[in-house]
Structure formats: structure tokens, C-alpha cells
Motif scaffolding. Structure first.
Motif, PDB file in Angstrom:
ATOM      1  N   ASP A 154      -9.778  18.211  -0.252  1.00 34.01           N
ATOM      2  CA  ASP A 154      -8.769  18.068  -1.296  1.00 34.01           C
ATOM      3  C   ASP A 154      -7.442  17.723  -0.632  1.00 34.01           C
ATOM      4  O   ASP A 154      -6.878  18.526   0.098  1.00 34.01           O
ATOM      5  N   PHE A 155      -6.977  16.497  -0.843  1.00 29.71           N
ATOM      6  CA  PHE A 155      -5.662  16.086  -0.356  1.00 29.71           C
ATOM      7  C   PHE A 155      -5.048  15.147  -1.380  1.00 29.71           C
ATOM      8  O   PHE A 155      -5.732  14.589  -2.215  1.00 29.71           O
ATOM      9  N   GLN A 156      -3.738  15.015  -1.296  1.00 28.47           N
ATOM     10  CA  GLN A 156      -3.017  14.191  -2.254  1.00 28.47           C
ATOM     11  C   GLN A 156      -2.776  12.793  -1.686  1.00 28.47           C
ATOM     12  O   GLN A 156      -2.347  12.656  -0.542  1.00 28.47           O
ATOM     13  N   ILE A 157      -3.061  11.790  -2.484  1.00 33.04           N
ATOM     14  CA  ILE A 157      -2.647  10.445  -2.141  1.00 33.04           C
ATOM     15  C   ILE A 157      -1.126  10.412  -2.317  1.00 33.04           C
ATOM     16  O   ILE A 157      -0.614  10.756  -3.380  1.00 33.04           O
ATOM     17  N   ILE A 158      -0.411  10.050  -1.278  1.00 34.67           N
ATOM     18  CA  ILE A 158       1.052  10.092  -1.302  1.00 34.67           C
ATOM     19  C   ILE A 158       1.627   8.966  -2.148  1.00 34.67           C
ATOM     20  O   ILE A 158       2.516   9.175  -2.962  1.00 34.67           O
ATOM     21  N   GLU A 159       1.132   7.774  -1.913  1.00 32.15           N
ATOM     22  CA  GLU A 159       1.650   6.625  -2.654  1.00 32.15           C
ATOM     23  C   GLU A 159       0.720   5.432  -2.479  1.00 32.15           C
ATOM     24  O   GLU A 159      -0.234   5.473  -1.710  1.00 32.15           O
ATOM     25  N   TYR A 160       1.032   4.381  -3.199  1.00 32.28           N
ATOM     26  CA  TYR A 160       0.312   3.115  -3.113  1.00 32.28           C
ATOM     27  C   TYR A 160       1.291   2.071  -2.593  1.00 32.28           C
ATOM     28  O   TYR A 160       2.412   1.980  -3.085  1.00 32.28           O
ATOM     29  N   GLU A 161       0.869   1.322  -1.594  1.00 28.94           N
ATOM     30  CA  GLU A 161       1.728   0.282  -1.026  1.00 28.94           C
ATOM     31  C   GLU A 161       0.971  -1.044  -1.064  1.00 28.94           C
ATOM     32  O   GLU A 161      -0.134  -1.145  -0.528  1.00 28.94           O
ATOM     33  N   ARG A 162       1.567  -2.018  -1.695  1.00 26.36           N
ATOM     34  CA  ARG A 162       0.930  -3.330  -1.808  1.00 26.36           C
ATOM     35  C   ARG A 162       1.141  -4.134  -0.535  1.00 26.36           C
ATOM     36  O   ARG A 162       2.261  -4.273  -0.053  1.00 26.36           O
ATOM     37  N   LEU A 163       0.041  -4.681  -0.020  1.00 26.29           N
ATOM     38  CA  LEU A 163       0.099  -5.495   1.192  1.00 26.29           C
ATOM     39  C   LEU A 163       0.246  -6.963   0.831  1.00 26.29           C
ATOM     40  O   LEU A 163      -0.383  -7.441  -0.107  1.00 26.29           O
ATOM     41  N   LYS A 164       1.042  -7.639   1.618  1.00 21.68           N
ATOM     42  CA  LYS A 164       1.152  -9.087   1.507  1.00 21.68           C
ATOM     43  C   LYS A 164       0.729  -9.661   2.849  1.00 21.68           C
ATOM     44  O   LYS A 164       0.911  -9.029   3.894  1.00 21.68           O
ATOM     45  N   GLU A 165       0.168 -10.848   2.807  1.00 16.66           N
ATOM     46  CA  GLU A 165      -0.407 -11.413   4.027  1.00 16.66           C
ATOM     47  C   GLU A 165       0.601 -11.497   5.169  1.00 16.66           C
ATOM     48  O   GLU A 165       0.247 -11.269   6.326  1.00 16.66           O
ATOM     49  N   HIS A 166       1.864 -11.771   4.871  1.00 21.03           N
ATOM     50  CA  HIS A 166       2.854 -11.889   5.947  1.00 21.03           C
ATOM     51  C   HIS A 166       3.105 -10.548   6.651  1.00 21.03           C
ATOM     52  O   HIS A 166       3.647 -10.521   7.751  1.00 21.03           O
ATOM     53  N   GLN A 167       2.694  -9.441   6.051  1.00 19.92           N
ATOM     54  CA  GLN A 167       2.852  -8.120   6.681  1.00 19.92           C
ATOM     55  C   GLN A 167       1.777  -7.849   7.725  1.00 19.92           C
ATOM     56  O   GLN A 167       1.938  -6.952   8.541  1.00 19.92           O
ATOM     57  N   LEU A 168       0.675  -8.580   7.656  1.00 15.31           N
ATOM     58  CA  LEU A 168      -0.471  -8.264   8.501  1.00 15.31           C
ATOM     59  C   LEU A 168      -0.237  -8.684   9.951  1.00 15.31           C
ATOM     60  O   LEU A 168      -0.282  -9.850  10.293  1.00 15.31           O
ATOM     61  N   ASN A 169       0.025  -7.679  10.773  1.00 14.35           N
ATOM     62  CA  ASN A 169       0.137  -7.869  12.219  1.00 14.35           C
ATOM     63  C   ASN A 169      -0.193  -6.533  12.887  1.00 14.35           C
ATOM     64  O   ASN A 169      -0.329  -5.514  12.217  1.00 14.35           O
ATOM     65  N   GLU A 170      -0.321  -6.557  14.197  1.00 14.97           N
ATOM     66  CA  GLU A 170      -0.702  -5.339  14.916  1.00 14.97           C
ATOM     67  C   GLU A 170       0.300  -4.212  14.686  1.00 14.97           C
ATOM     68  O   GLU A 170      -0.091  -3.053  14.540  1.00 14.97           O
ATOM     69  N   ASP A 171       1.573  -4.545  14.670  1.00 15.64           N
ATOM     70  CA  ASP A 171       2.597  -3.523  14.480  1.00 15.64           C
ATOM     71  C   ASP A 171       2.376  -2.794  13.157  1.00 15.64           C
ATOM     72  O   ASP A 171       2.484  -1.570  13.085  1.00 15.64           O
ATOM     73  N   PHE A 172       2.072  -3.546  12.125  1.00 17.27           N
ATOM     74  CA  PHE A 172       1.801  -2.926  10.823  1.00 17.27           C
ATOM     75  C   PHE A 172       0.605  -1.978  10.924  1.00 17.27           C
ATOM     76  O   PHE A 172       0.670  -0.836  10.468  1.00 17.27           O
TER      77      PHE A 172
END
Length: 186
Positions: A154-172
Motif C-alpha cells: 500500500d503506497f500512494q501515487i504522488i503525482e502524474y507527469e506527462r512525458l514529451k519526447e524531447h524530455q527523453l534522455n539519460e539525465d531524465f
């Protein structure tokens, strides 16, 4: 206990298609029944667990935070020892012994960082390809440090974050946070 990676998809999504996309990256999911999480997500969604031979403690997801957590744990340990009345000399001796054993762990970490990069490349490829597929409908990626069973924790989902393709990198990938659903937009 361990990290596990889970996901949320539209109930009408084709799990076989999702896994076909994941096959290229050695990523596959199956349905899991965790009522605590199911109560937090839309009834039109299904909850999935990444299939693995064991836990996902070596995942690149949030890896930078795992490293920082280890440093924070050491600070907590030192403060705990001080509260127990340990002298500074005894604490320094304890740290020296711990650092000696850490040399081997550092060698392991150096090897692990290579694995982090390989794992990050897999996740980036999977998420990128998933974004190009309009047939899944909805996909949300989530990881959590479980202290119990994956199907009953039992744990709480903190939030939902929408991903965009330009965000996709190793740092992310390395800075992802636990208990956040990272939504792939189609």
C-alpha cells in the motif's frame, strides 16, 4: 526490500502489442492485482508489473537518487551513532572500516554505472518507440521501493507527469522519482 517497476495501461490496450514493442529492449509486462493501486487509478486502466527474474534494484530509473540516498543513509547512520553515545574516534574507525569495504563496492558501482547506462538506453528506446505507437492508448511508468509484496503493498501515487519526447534522455531517466506515474503521450 527491493525496487520493482510497474505500469498502467488502458484496459482496452493490447498487452501483446506492448510486449512486442518491449521485446526489442528486453522489457515485458504482465497484469498484477494490487487493490491499493487499483483504487488510485481510473477503472479504465490496468495495472502491470515488469517481468523480471528478480527485483529491479539495479534499474537506471532514478539511479542518481539511489546514489544520493546511500550518502544520506551514511549521514543518518553517523547521527544515529552519535545519539547512541559513540565517540568521534569510534565513529571515525567505523567509517574507515566501512570505506574499506566500500572500495570493493566502488568497483562494483563503476561496473554498475555501465549497466545503468545500458539500462537507460533500453528504457529510452522503449519509451521513444512507444510514443510512436498510437495503438497502446495510454501507458504510465512507475517504480517504487517495496517493503512487502508487489501485489499487496500500500503506497500512494504522488503525482502524474506527462512525458514529451524531447524530455527523453539519460539525465531524465537517472533523475526519475519513485511513486510518480510518468505518462507517455500518444
Amino acid at each position: 526490500m527491493c525496487h520493482f517497476i510497474t505500469a498502467i495501461i488502458s484496459s482496452n490496450s493490447d498487452l501483446t502489442l506492448l510486449n512486442r514493442i518491449g521485446d526489442q529492449f528486453d522489457i515485458a509486462f504482465d497484469y498484477i492485482n494490487n487493490d491499493h493501486i487499483k483504487n488510485q487509478i481510473d477503472t479504465n486502466y490496468s495495472y502491470l508489473q515488469k517481468l523480471t527474474a528478480c527485483c529491479e534494484c539495479g534499474t537506471s530509473l532514478g539511479a542518481q537518487d539511489h546514489i544520493m540516498s546511500a550518502e544520506r543513509e551514511q549521514i543518518k547512520d553517523i547521527n544515529r551513532l552519535k545519539r547512541k553515545g559513540w565517540s568521534q574516534n569510534k565513529i571515525e574507525s567505523w567509517l574507515t572500516n566501512k570505506q574499506r569495504s566500500s572500495v570493493n563496492q566502488q568497483r562494483s558501482f563503476d561496473h554498475q554505472s555501465i549497466n545503468y547506462q545500458e539500462d537507460a538506453v533500453k528504457w529510452l528506446g522503449f519509451l521513444s518507440l512507444l510514443m510512436k505507437s498510437s495503438e497502446i492508448g495510454y501507458f504510465g511508468l512507475l517504480f517504487h521501493w517495496y517493503s512487502g509484496s508487489v501485489d499487496s503493498e500500500d503506497f500512494q501515487i504522488i503525482e502524474y507527469e506527462r512525458l514529451k519526447e524531447h524530455q527523453l534522455n539519460e539525465d531524465f531517466i537517472f533523475h526519475m522519482k519513485e511513486d510518480i506515474v510518468y505518462e507517455v503521450l500518444f
